[in-house]
Write a protein that holds these residues in place. Structure first.
Motif, PDB file in Angstrom:
ATOM      1  N   GLY A  80       0.784  -1.225   0.000  1.00 33.90           N
ATOM      2  CA  GLY A  80       0.000   0.000   0.000  1.00 33.90           C
ATOM      3  C   GLY A  80       0.814   1.270   0.000  1.00 33.90           C
ATOM      4  O   GLY A  80       0.241   2.370   0.003  1.00 33.90           O
ATOM      5  N   LEU A  81       2.143   1.159  -0.016  1.00 28.62           N
ATOM      6  CA  LEU A  81       3.015   2.327  -0.022  1.00 28.62           C
ATOM      7  C   LEU A  81       3.600   2.530  -1.412  1.00 28.62           C
ATOM      8  O   LEU A  81       3.982   1.566  -2.074  1.00 28.62           O
ATOM      9  CB  LEU A  81       4.150   2.153   0.986  1.00 28.62           C
ATOM     10  N   ASN A  82       3.693   3.771  -1.829  1.00 27.69           N
ATOM     11  CA  ASN A  82       4.270   4.100  -3.136  1.00 27.69           C
ATOM     12  C   ASN A  82       5.753   4.400  -2.931  1.00 27.69           C
ATOM     13  O   ASN A  82       6.111   5.449  -2.378  1.00 27.69           O
ATOM     14  CB  ASN A  82       3.553   5.305  -3.739  1.00 27.69           C
ATOM     15  N   THR A 113      11.216  -3.484  19.030  1.00 26.42           N
ATOM     16  CA  THR A 113      12.347  -3.044  18.226  1.00 26.42           C
ATOM     17  C   THR A 113      12.619  -4.096  17.169  1.00 26.42           C
ATOM     18  O   THR A 113      12.896  -5.258  17.498  1.00 26.42           O
ATOM     19  CB  THR A 113      13.599  -2.832  19.102  1.00 26.42           C
ATOM     20  N   VAL A 114      12.527  -3.687  15.918  1.00 24.82           N
ATOM     21  CA  VAL A 114      12.572  -4.615  14.788  1.00 24.82           C
ATOM     22  C   VAL A 114      13.597  -4.119  13.774  1.00 24.82           C
ATOM     23  O   VAL A 114      13.668  -2.916  13.493  1.00 24.82           O
ATOM     24  CB  VAL A 114      11.185  -4.730  14.118  1.00 24.82           C
ATOM     25  N   ALA A 115      14.373  -5.030  13.197  1.00 27.99           N
ATOM     26  CA  ALA A 115      15.349  -4.665  12.165  1.00 27.99           C
ATOM     27  C   ALA A 115      15.025  -5.372  10.856  1.00 27.99           C
ATOM     28  O   ALA A 115      14.708  -6.562  10.843  1.00 27.99           O
ATOM     29  CB  ALA A 115      16.759  -5.017  12.611  1.00 27.99           C
ATOM     30  N   ASP A 116      15.109  -4.607   9.756  1.00 31.24           N
ATOM     31  CA  ASP A 116      14.982  -5.139   8.396  1.00 31.24           C
ATOM     32  C   ASP A 116      16.385  -5.161   7.803  1.00 31.24           C
ATOM     33  O   ASP A 116      16.973  -4.111   7.537  1.00 31.24           O
ATOM     34  CB  ASP A 116      14.048  -4.227   7.588  1.00 31.24           C
ATOM     35  N   GLY A 122      13.888  -0.020   1.294  1.00 31.19           N
ATOM     36  CA  GLY A 122      13.241   0.225   2.579  1.00 31.19           C
ATOM     37  C   GLY A 122      11.861  -0.370   2.686  1.00 31.19           C
ATOM     38  O   GLY A 122      11.127  -0.092   3.642  1.00 31.19           O
ATOM     39  N   ALA A 123      11.488  -1.226   1.733  1.00 28.28           N
ATOM     40  CA  ALA A 123      10.110  -1.708   1.628  1.00 28.28           C
ATOM     41  C   ALA A 123       9.600  -2.347   2.918  1.00 28.28           C
ATOM     42  O   ALA A 123       8.552  -1.950   3.452  1.00 28.28           O
ATOM     43  CB  ALA A 123       9.998  -2.697   0.471  1.00 28.28           C
ATOM     44  N   ILE A 124      10.310  -3.338   3.440  1.00 30.08           N
ATOM     45  CA  ILE A 124       9.831  -4.046   4.633  1.00 30.08           C
ATOM     46  C   ILE A 124       9.819  -3.114   5.834  1.00 30.08           C
ATOM     47  O   ILE A 124       8.831  -3.050   6.579  1.00 30.08           O
ATOM     48  CB  ILE A 124      10.696  -5.290   4.906  1.00 30.08           C
ATOM     49  N   ALA A 125      10.910  -2.383   6.037  1.00 26.95           N
ATOM     50  CA  ALA A 125      11.011  -1.488   7.192  1.00 26.95           C
ATOM     51  C   ALA A 125       9.896  -0.445   7.180  1.00 26.95           C
ATOM     52  O   ALA A 125       9.248  -0.187   8.210  1.00 26.95           O
ATOM     53  CB  ALA A 125      12.377  -0.806   7.192  1.00 26.95           C
ATOM     54  N   LEU A 126       9.643   0.161   6.038  1.00 25.61           N
ATOM     55  CA  LEU A 126       8.626   1.207   5.944  1.00 25.61           C
ATOM     56  C   LEU A 126       7.219   0.649   6.104  1.00 25.61           C
ATOM     57  O   LEU A 126       6.363   1.283   6.730  1.00 25.61           O
ATOM     58  CB  LEU A 126       8.771   1.954   4.621  1.00 25.61           C
ATOM     59  N   ALA A 127       6.984  -0.534   5.556  1.00 30.88           N
ATOM     60  CA  ALA A 127       5.664  -1.150   5.732  1.00 30.88           C
ATOM     61  C   ALA A 127       5.400  -1.456   7.203  1.00 30.88           C
ATOM     62  O   ALA A 127       4.293  -1.223   7.710  1.00 30.88           O
ATOM     63  CB  ALA A 127       5.571  -2.428   4.896  1.00 30.88           C
ATOM     64  N   LEU A 128       6.421  -1.964   7.900  1.00 32.01           N
ATOM     65  CA  LEU A 128       6.250  -2.260   9.322  1.00 32.01           C
ATOM     66  C   LEU A 128       6.011  -0.986  10.128  1.00 32.01           C
ATOM     67  O   LEU A 128       5.148  -0.948  11.012  1.00 32.01           O
ATOM     68  CB  LEU A 128       7.484  -3.002   9.851  1.00 32.01           C
ATOM     69  N   ASN A 153      12.655   7.498   0.576  1.00 34.92           N
ATOM     70  CA  ASN A 153      11.301   6.951   0.696  1.00 34.92           C
ATOM     71  C   ASN A 153      10.724   7.234   2.078  1.00 34.92           C
ATOM     72  O   ASN A 153       9.543   7.591   2.201  1.00 34.92           O
ATOM     73  CB  ASN A 153      11.318   5.443   0.428  1.00 34.92           C
ATOM     74  N   GLY A 154      11.546   7.074   3.108  1.00 28.37           N
ATOM     75  CA  GLY A 154      11.076   7.357   4.460  1.00 28.37           C
ATOM     76  C   GLY A 154      10.667   8.807   4.629  1.00 28.37           C
ATOM     77  O   GLY A 154       9.626   9.116   5.236  1.00 28.37           O
ATOM     78  N   MET A 155      11.466   9.711   4.093  1.00 28.42           N
ATOM     79  CA  MET A 155      11.144  11.138   4.192  1.00 28.42           C
ATOM     80  C   MET A 155       9.875  11.474   3.425  1.00 28.42           C
ATOM     81  O   MET A 155       9.014  12.207   3.912  1.00 28.42           O
ATOM     82  CB  MET A 155      12.322  11.963   3.673  1.00 28.42           C
TER      83      MET A 155
END
Length: 284
Positions: A80-82, A113-116, A122-128, A153-155
């Motif tokens: 769901g993230l672009n 606290t989770v690490a990708d 950054g797909a997995i990290a940002l989705a989480l 992407n995060g910004m």
């Protein structure tokens, strides 16, 4: 050229080049070339500018050469993230959403606290982070070019993730409640790869030891980073789940399970580091 004629010609040219879902891809290229979606064109009608028309045919030619659509338009949707993508990162696949699903299902905690690891775009990290805003999420990658895309992407998405340049777990702080990873797992010389993968970075695709080398290294390292009861979730390739599950068992992980993807391939592995505690068993 009237937009309908341009769209139909683009779809026809892609189909002639044996591009699957040619009409769907033509709509993406039309949007990329003009800045307007297919639905906008349908509602507003109109003619393409000369600049937009030239851009559209450029995109069609690049796609005919099997350059991935995501690299041409510069983006890919994931959970769901672009996301912005480019040749520095692997294009996120729908199968990888299974890693996100497994972490969200297995880690029932308000805070964790989770690490990708091997975060790429950054797909997995940002989705989480998007799904669990109160979690502390780390995205680590050995490639600074990939990390730049992940940070951007995060910004753009307004999601706060700690981005680290790290060879697997090397620079990642500990302890962790969960580790998630979609590491390279393709063996060199694999004859089943699609032509489009030739455009993707080899270091993000291929791994030694029949494609399992990096995943095995991560399994071993994870023992020192996970809290007791901590979760490890991994994506793996075709016919790798059995050997990697055994590797996890030999390294001491418990509750090992495999989840199949849309094609029926065991794609996502998970297991727990032994001991009580870990965010799955408490609400912070």
């Amino acid at each position: 050229m009237q937009w309908r004629d341009a769209f139909r010609t683009a779809a026809r040219e892609l189909a002639a080049a044996d591009i699957e879902a040619s009409a769907h891809e033509a709509s993406y290229l039309l949007e990329w070339a003009t800045g307007k979606s297919l639905s906008q064109w349908i509602l507003e009608d109109g003619v393409l500018s000369q600049e937009a028309e030239e851009r559209l045919w450029e995109g069609v030619r690049r796609r005919q050469r099997r350059e991935p659509l995501a690299y041409i338009v510069g983006r890919r949707e994931f959970y769901g993230l672009n996301l912005r993508v480019g040749p520095a990162v692997l294009i996120p696949r729908p199968e990888t959403e299974g890693v996100v699903e497994r972490v969200l299902t297995e880690l029932q905690a308000e805070r964790a606290t989770v690490a990708d690891i091997g975060t790429g775009s950054g797909a997995i990290a940002l989705a989480l982070k998007h799904e669990r805003p109160r979690w502390t999420v780390i995205g680590a990658d050995v490639d600074p070019a990939a990390l730049k895309i992940a940070r951007d992407n995060g910004m753009t998405l307004g999601l706060e993730v700690l981005w680290l340049e790290s060879d697997l777990m090397e620079a990642v702080p500990r302890p962790l409640d969960a580790i998630a990873a979609n590491l390279p797992y393709v063996r060199e010389g694999d004859p089943c790869l699609a032509e489009e993968t030739a455009f993707e970075p080899p270091h993000a695709l291929f791994a030694p030891q029949n494609g399992e080398g990096l995943i095995r290294r991560l399994i071993v390292q994870s023992r020192e980073w996970l809290r007791p009861g901590g979760l490890l979730v991994l994506e793996c390739g075709y016919q790798q789940a059995a050997t990697l599950s055994e590797w996890m068992r030999l390294e001491g992980f418990q509750g090992i399970a495999a989840t199949k993807d849309f094609s029926g391939i065991e794609r996502v592995l998970s297991g727990r580091w032994p001991g009580e505690g870990g965010a799955h068993g408490r609400i912070h």
